[in-house]
Design an enzyme around this catalytic site. Structure first.
Site, mmCIF file in Angstrom:
data_model
loop_
_atom_site.group_PDB
_atom_site.id
_atom_site.type_symbol
_atom_site.label_atom_id
_atom_site.label_comp_id
_atom_site.label_asym_id
_atom_site.label_seq_id
_atom_site.Cartn_x
_atom_site.Cartn_y
_atom_site.Cartn_z
ATOM 1 N N TYR A 69 0.834 -1.218 0.000
ATOM 2 C CA TYR A 69 0.000 0.000 0.000
ATOM 3 C C TYR A 69 0.863 1.260 0.000
ATOM 4 O O TYR A 69 0.472 2.274 -0.578
ATOM 5 C CB TYR A 69 -0.987 -0.015 1.171
ATOM 6 C CG TYR A 69 -2.192 -0.870 0.843
ATOM 7 C CD1 TYR A 69 -3.254 -0.343 0.119
ATOM 8 C CD2 TYR A 69 -2.235 -2.215 1.193
ATOM 9 C CE1 TYR A 69 -4.344 -1.134 -0.228
ATOM 10 C CE2 TYR A 69 -3.321 -3.011 0.859
ATOM 11 C CZ TYR A 69 -4.370 -2.461 0.143
ATOM 12 O OH TYR A 69 -5.443 -3.239 -0.219
ATOM 13 N N ARG A 72 1.717 1.792 -3.573
ATOM 14 C CA ARG A 72 0.582 2.359 -4.308
ATOM 15 C C ARG A 72 0.384 3.827 -3.938
ATOM 16 O O ARG A 72 0.086 4.663 -4.782
ATOM 17 C CB ARG A 72 -0.695 1.574 -3.981
ATOM 18 C CG ARG A 72 -0.746 0.239 -4.689
ATOM 19 C CD ARG A 72 -2.027 -0.508 -4.385
ATOM 20 N NE ARG A 72 -3.219 0.221 -4.774
ATOM 21 C CZ ARG A 72 -4.454 -0.097 -4.372
ATOM 22 N NH1 ARG A 72 -4.646 -1.129 -3.577
ATOM 23 N NH2 ARG A 72 -5.498 0.590 -4.763
ATOM 24 N N ASP A 106 -7.556 6.842 -4.295
ATOM 25 C CA ASP A 106 -6.626 7.958 -4.538
ATOM 26 C C ASP A 106 -7.307 9.286 -4.177
ATOM 27 O O ASP A 106 -8.480 9.313 -3.778
ATOM 28 C CB ASP A 106 -6.111 7.934 -5.990
ATOM 29 C CG ASP A 106 -7.189 8.186 -7.038
ATOM 30 O OD1 ASP A 106 -8.035 9.094 -6.824
ATOM 31 O OD2 ASP A 106 -7.198 7.476 -8.069
ATOM 32 N N HIS A 121 -14.672 3.116 -0.792
ATOM 33 C CA HIS A 121 -13.683 2.088 -0.433
ATOM 34 C C HIS A 121 -12.514 2.646 0.366
ATOM 35 O O HIS A 121 -11.437 2.060 0.393
ATOM 36 C CB HIS A 121 -13.194 1.376 -1.712
ATOM 37 C CG HIS A 121 -14.251 0.533 -2.359
ATOM 38 N ND1 HIS A 121 -14.183 0.076 -3.651
ATOM 39 C CD2 HIS A 121 -15.427 0.043 -1.860
ATOM 40 C CE1 HIS A 121 -15.268 -0.646 -3.937
ATOM 41 N NE2 HIS A 121 -16.029 -0.676 -2.874
ATOM 42 N N CYS A 129 -5.579 3.002 13.137
ATOM 43 C CA CYS A 129 -5.213 1.982 14.112
ATOM 44 C C CYS A 129 -6.004 0.695 13.824
ATOM 45 O O CYS A 129 -7.193 0.736 13.556
ATOM 46 C CB CYS A 129 -5.553 2.506 15.500
ATOM 47 S SG CYS A 129 -5.323 1.294 16.799
ATOM 48 N N CYS A 164 -2.237 3.738 21.237
ATOM 49 C CA CYS A 164 -2.314 2.454 21.934
ATOM 50 C C CYS A 164 -1.238 1.465 21.488
ATOM 51 O O CYS A 164 -1.221 0.333 21.952
ATOM 52 C CB CYS A 164 -3.695 1.839 21.754
ATOM 53 S SG CYS A 164 -3.988 1.266 20.079
ATOM 54 N N THR A 202 -15.684 2.288 -14.444
ATOM 55 C CA THR A 202 -15.809 1.173 -13.498
ATOM 56 C C THR A 202 -16.352 -0.058 -14.210
ATOM 57 O O THR A 202 -17.196 0.059 -15.099
ATOM 58 C CB THR A 202 -16.704 1.520 -12.283
ATOM 59 O OG1 THR A 202 -16.793 0.364 -11.432
ATOM 60 C CG2 THR A 202 -18.101 1.948 -12.677
HETATM 61 P P1 OAD Z 1 -11.799 -2.204 -12.566
HETATM 62 O O1 OAD Z 1 -10.347 -2.394 -12.812
HETATM 63 O O2 OAD Z 1 -12.615 -3.382 -12.212
HETATM 64 O O3 OAD Z 1 -12.472 -1.563 -13.872
HETATM 65 C C1 OAD Z 1 -11.895 -0.436 -14.502
HETATM 66 C C2 OAD Z 1 -12.807 -0.023 -15.634
HETATM 67 O O4 OAD Z 1 -12.268 1.159 -16.201
HETATM 68 C C3 OAD Z 1 -12.927 -1.048 -16.764
HETATM 69 O O5 OAD Z 1 -14.296 -1.208 -17.110
HETATM 70 C C4 OAD Z 1 -12.145 -0.396 -17.925
HETATM 71 O O6 OAD Z 1 -12.701 -0.723 -19.208
HETATM 72 C C5 OAD Z 1 -12.324 1.070 -17.610
HETATM 73 N N1 OAD Z 1 -11.265 1.957 -18.128
HETATM 74 C C6 OAD Z 1 -9.964 1.666 -18.356
HETATM 75 N N2 OAD Z 1 -9.321 2.765 -18.788
HETATM 76 C C7 OAD Z 1 -10.228 3.772 -18.833
HETATM 77 C C8 OAD Z 1 -10.174 5.147 -19.186
HETATM 78 N N3 OAD Z 1 -9.035 5.712 -19.576
HETATM 79 N N4 OAD Z 1 -11.306 5.877 -19.112
HETATM 80 C C9 OAD Z 1 -12.477 5.304 -18.701
HETATM 81 N N5 OAD Z 1 -12.577 4.010 -18.348
HETATM 82 C C10 OAD Z 1 -11.482 3.249 -18.414
HETATM 83 O O7 OAD Z 1 -11.929 -1.045 -11.472
HETATM 84 P P2 OAD Z 1 -13.176 -0.689 -10.537
HETATM 85 O O8 OAD Z 1 -14.462 -0.868 -11.265
HETATM 86 O O9 OAD Z 1 -12.895 0.643 -9.945
HETATM 87 O O10 OAD Z 1 -12.021 -2.384 -4.562
HETATM 88 O O11 OAD Z 1 -13.051 -1.793 -9.420
HETATM 89 C C11 OAD Z 1 -13.956 -1.759 -8.353
HETATM 90 C C12 OAD Z 1 -13.254 -2.188 -7.093
HETATM 91 O O12 OAD Z 1 -12.578 -3.425 -7.301
HETATM 92 C C13 OAD Z 1 -12.137 -1.240 -6.647
HETATM 93 O O13 OAD Z 1 -12.607 -0.134 -5.918
HETATM 94 C C14 OAD Z 1 -11.307 -2.145 -5.787
HETATM 95 C C15 OAD Z 1 -11.268 -3.373 -6.668
HETATM 96 O O14 OAD Z 1 -11.035 -4.574 -6.016
HETATM 97 C C16 OAD Z 1 -11.360 -2.472 -3.403
HETATM 98 O O15 OAD Z 1 -10.148 -2.410 -3.347
HETATM 99 C C17 OAD Z 1 -12.250 -2.682 -2.233
#
Ligand code: OAD
Length: 263
Positions: A69, A72, A106, A121, A129, A164, A202
């Site tokens: 982390y 990242r 981020d 998230h 902690c 703590c 997403t």
């Molecule tokens: P994903 O990696 O699952 O999906 C990213 C999406 O962004 C995909 O549908 C891509 O096609 C799209 N994408 C890629 N480049 C792009 C761009 N330049 N412009 C627009 N779209 C683009 O990521 P999330 O949906 O955010 O959770 O994932 C959801 C959660 O899964 C995250 O918050 C994280 C992960 O495990 C936790 O860590 C709890």
């Protein structure tokens, strides 16, 4: 499917009184922050969720998890908001009743100028902690002044809570954990009462966050998606704009307020 010329979407956006912008990792991809599920570059294509992103993983190997982390967090520190984040900040400024909800950990929305961001998230910048959630304010991040270049597998012992002495953990939601209740409640409320929900970057497969655009659609909002790829959310979206956030969103914003000025 709509082309990258977002005229119909622009009309809906320009006329909306309450807009929700719901973002995932794709909004930050053009800032150089990796997504999770892209085939080659996604974090979950390269790293093991079970070893890095669960409470059990932190318990088993806190140095590995904290180091990952930290890596990242530093990558995000070096990234800059892209035109997609800036366009979203413009929507927030133009439409007083707008809400930005992100699954991202981020801070690029904030650095682009968006005021109040709902982080479903958690955040890379709010470590806490491990035993007493109410202790975070006492934690001083000792890594901040560290100029050492980090690589992705470097193990770093987590700091200790100043109150703590328990371990400090990343302030993100891990698999198997509940989402922050206040954030989820506020997100559901905003989705249920908006006119337009814009879902950006997403994959729409991680629940309960992925319910947010679905709640908006069920409540009568027009759901517009910006994503270069198809997703399961295509079905609930009235309009699918196939393109990247940094390409589509500035054009959408420009067209939205040109469209309303013309009338
Ligand atoms: P994903 O990696 O699952 O999906 C990213 C999406 O962004 C995909 O549908 C891509 O096609 C799209 N994408 C890629 N480049 C792009 C761009 N330049 N412009 C627009 N779209 C683009 O990521 P999330 O949906 O955010 O959770 O994932 C959801 C959660 O899964 C995250 O918050 C994280 C992960 O495990 C936790 O860590 C709890």
């Amino acid at each position: 499917m709509e082309s990258v010329l977002p005229h119909r979407a622009a009309r809906f956006l320009g006329d909306a009184r309450r807009v929700v912008i719901f973002t995932g990792a794709g909004i930050s991809a053009e800032s150089g922050v990796p997504t999770f599920r892209d085939d080659l570059t996604g974090l979950w294509a390269r790293f093991d969720v079970q070893r890095l992103a669960t409470p059990e993983a932190f318990h088993a190997d806190p140095d590995l998890v904290w180091g990952w982390y930290e890596w990242r967090r530093r990558r995000v520190r070096r990234a800059e908001p892209n035109p997609g984040h800036l366009a979203i900040a413009t929507i927030e400024a133009r439409v007083p009743g707008s809400t930005v909800i992100t699954q991202n950990v981020d801070d690029l929305h904030e650095r682009a100028g968006t005021g109040a961001v709902i982080h479903l998230h958690g955040s890379l910048f709010a470590p806490r902690c491990v035993t007493v959630a109410a202790h975070p304010a006492t934690f001083q991040d000792p890594q901040d002044g560290d100029a050492v270049e980090l690589h992705e597998g470097r193990r770093i012992p987590p700091p200790r809570c100043a109150s703590c002495a328990a371990l400090v953990r990343p302030g993100v939601v891990w698999f198997g954990e509940a989402l922050p209740e206040a954030a989820l409640t506020a997100a559901v409320e905003a989705a249920a009462t908006c006119d337009v929900l814009l879902t950006v970057g997403t994959s729409g497969v991680v629940y309960p966050a992925a319910e947010i655009p679905r709640i908006a659609a069920r409540s009568g909002a027009t759901v517009i998606q910006v994503n270069p790829e198809p997703t399961p959310l295509d079905q609930v979206c009235a309009i699918n704009l196939r393109g990247t956030a940094a390409q589509v969103l500035p054009a959408l914003v420009a067209a939205a307020w040109e469209a309303t000025a013309e009338r």
